[in-house]
Motif scaffolding. Structure first.
Motif, mmCIF file in Angstrom:
data_model
loop_
_atom_site.group_PDB
_atom_site.id
_atom_site.type_symbol
_atom_site.label_atom_id
_atom_site.label_comp_id
_atom_site.label_asym_id
_atom_site.label_seq_id
_atom_site.Cartn_x
_atom_site.Cartn_y
_atom_site.Cartn_z
ATOM 1 N N THR A 13 0.839 -1.193 0.000
ATOM 2 C CA THR A 13 0.000 0.000 0.000
ATOM 3 C C THR A 13 0.877 1.247 0.000
ATOM 4 O O THR A 13 2.087 1.187 0.253
ATOM 5 N N GLU A 14 0.231 2.349 -0.251
ATOM 6 C CA GLU A 14 0.934 3.631 -0.240
ATOM 7 C C GLU A 14 1.596 3.872 1.112
ATOM 8 O O GLU A 14 2.728 4.326 1.184
ATOM 9 N N SER A 15 0.907 3.530 2.191
ATOM 10 C CA SER A 15 1.480 3.771 3.518
ATOM 11 C C SER A 15 2.700 2.892 3.771
ATOM 12 O O SER A 15 3.654 3.329 4.428
ATOM 13 N N GLU A 16 2.717 1.674 3.251
ATOM 14 C CA GLU A 16 3.900 0.812 3.412
ATOM 15 C C GLU A 16 5.100 1.381 2.652
ATOM 16 O O GLU A 16 6.234 1.310 3.128
ATOM 17 N N ILE A 17 4.833 1.971 1.500
ATOM 18 C CA ILE A 17 5.907 2.619 0.738
ATOM 19 C C ILE A 17 6.415 3.842 1.487
ATOM 20 O O ILE A 17 7.627 4.058 1.604
ATOM 21 N N GLU A 18 5.491 4.637 2.032
ATOM 22 C CA GLU A 18 5.878 5.819 2.792
ATOM 23 C C GLU A 18 6.731 5.449 3.997
ATOM 24 O O GLU A 18 7.748 6.090 4.265
ATOM 25 N N ASN A 25 14.959 3.500 3.477
ATOM 26 C CA ASN A 25 15.179 2.508 2.427
ATOM 27 C C ASN A 25 15.383 3.224 1.093
ATOM 28 O O ASN A 25 14.650 4.158 0.773
ATOM 29 N N PRO A 26 16.349 2.784 0.304
ATOM 30 C CA PRO A 26 16.557 3.410 -1.011
ATOM 31 C C PRO A 26 15.410 3.081 -1.957
ATOM 32 O O PRO A 26 14.694 2.092 -1.768
ATOM 33 N N THR A 27 15.233 3.896 -2.969
ATOM 34 C CA THR A 27 14.160 3.664 -3.937
ATOM 35 C C THR A 27 14.383 2.375 -4.718
ATOM 36 O O THR A 27 13.462 1.877 -5.347
ATOM 37 N N SER A 28 15.570 1.814 -4.647
ATOM 38 C CA SER A 28 15.859 0.550 -5.336
ATOM 39 C C SER A 28 15.496 -0.679 -4.495
ATOM 40 O O SER A 28 15.691 -1.813 -4.922
ATOM 41 N N THR A 29 14.925 -0.461 -3.293
ATOM 42 C CA THR A 29 14.528 -1.569 -2.415
ATOM 43 C C THR A 29 13.498 -2.439 -3.129
ATOM 44 O O THR A 29 12.559 -1.941 -3.725
ATOM 45 N N GLU A 30 13.697 -3.745 -3.065
ATOM 46 C CA GLU A 30 12.773 -4.676 -3.705
ATOM 47 C C GLU A 30 11.426 -4.656 -2.982
ATOM 48 O O GLU A 30 11.363 -4.619 -1.756
ATOM 49 N N ILE A 31 10.358 -4.702 -3.771
ATOM 50 C CA ILE A 31 8.988 -4.716 -3.237
ATOM 51 C C ILE A 31 8.833 -5.833 -2.213
ATOM 52 O O ILE A 31 8.200 -5.657 -1.171
ATOM 53 N N GLU A 32 9.414 -6.984 -2.502
ATOM 54 C CA GLU A 32 9.315 -8.156 -1.638
ATOM 55 C C GLU A 32 9.727 -7.853 -0.200
ATOM 56 O O GLU A 32 9.211 -8.445 0.737
ATOM 57 N N ILE A 34 9.286 -5.004 1.458
ATOM 58 C CA ILE A 34 8.406 -4.102 2.201
ATOM 59 C C ILE A 34 6.922 -4.453 2.063
ATOM 60 O O ILE A 34 6.087 -3.857 2.718
ATOM 61 N N MET A 35 6.612 -5.437 1.236
ATOM 62 C CA MET A 35 5.208 -5.811 1.036
ATOM 63 C C MET A 35 4.661 -6.581 2.237
ATOM 64 O O MET A 35 5.414 -7.084 3.062
ATOM 65 N N ASN A 36 3.362 -6.650 2.314
ATOM 66 C CA ASN A 36 2.681 -7.475 3.307
ATOM 67 C C ASN A 36 2.510 -8.861 2.679
ATOM 68 O O ASN A 36 1.728 -9.015 1.748
#
Length: 85
Positions: A13-18, A25-32, A34-36
């Protein structure tokens, strides 16, 4: 988040990215990272009351819908549910 075979493996979600950004975390951080990995879900054959109940308990504005093979089928929002009830 969907893997190559179409199976839903998580959500983000947007809040998890925020939060990830605020934690440095750098913008190159893998989605995996920070995702739920265990988001709330309902199956295609579940009724709208089950979706509403799960969303209410989780205080969520949306819920993911999957088929019997846990492949993503869509998203239902609380606003959509409230128009049906």
């Amino acid at each position: 988040v969907i893997n190559k075979s179409g199976k839903m493996v998580g959500s983000i979600t947007e809040s998890e990215i925020e939060v990830a950004i605020l934690q440095g975390n750098p913008t190159s951080t893998e989605i995996e990272k920070i995702m739920n990995p265990e988001p709330q879900i309902v199956r295609l054959d579940d009724d709208v009351y089950k979706a509403f109940y799960i969303m209410h308990l989780a205080e969520s504005e949306y819920i993911l819908v999957v088929d019997n093979f846990k492949r993503a089928a869509g998203i239902i929002t609380m606003k959509e549910i409230l128009t049906l009830l």
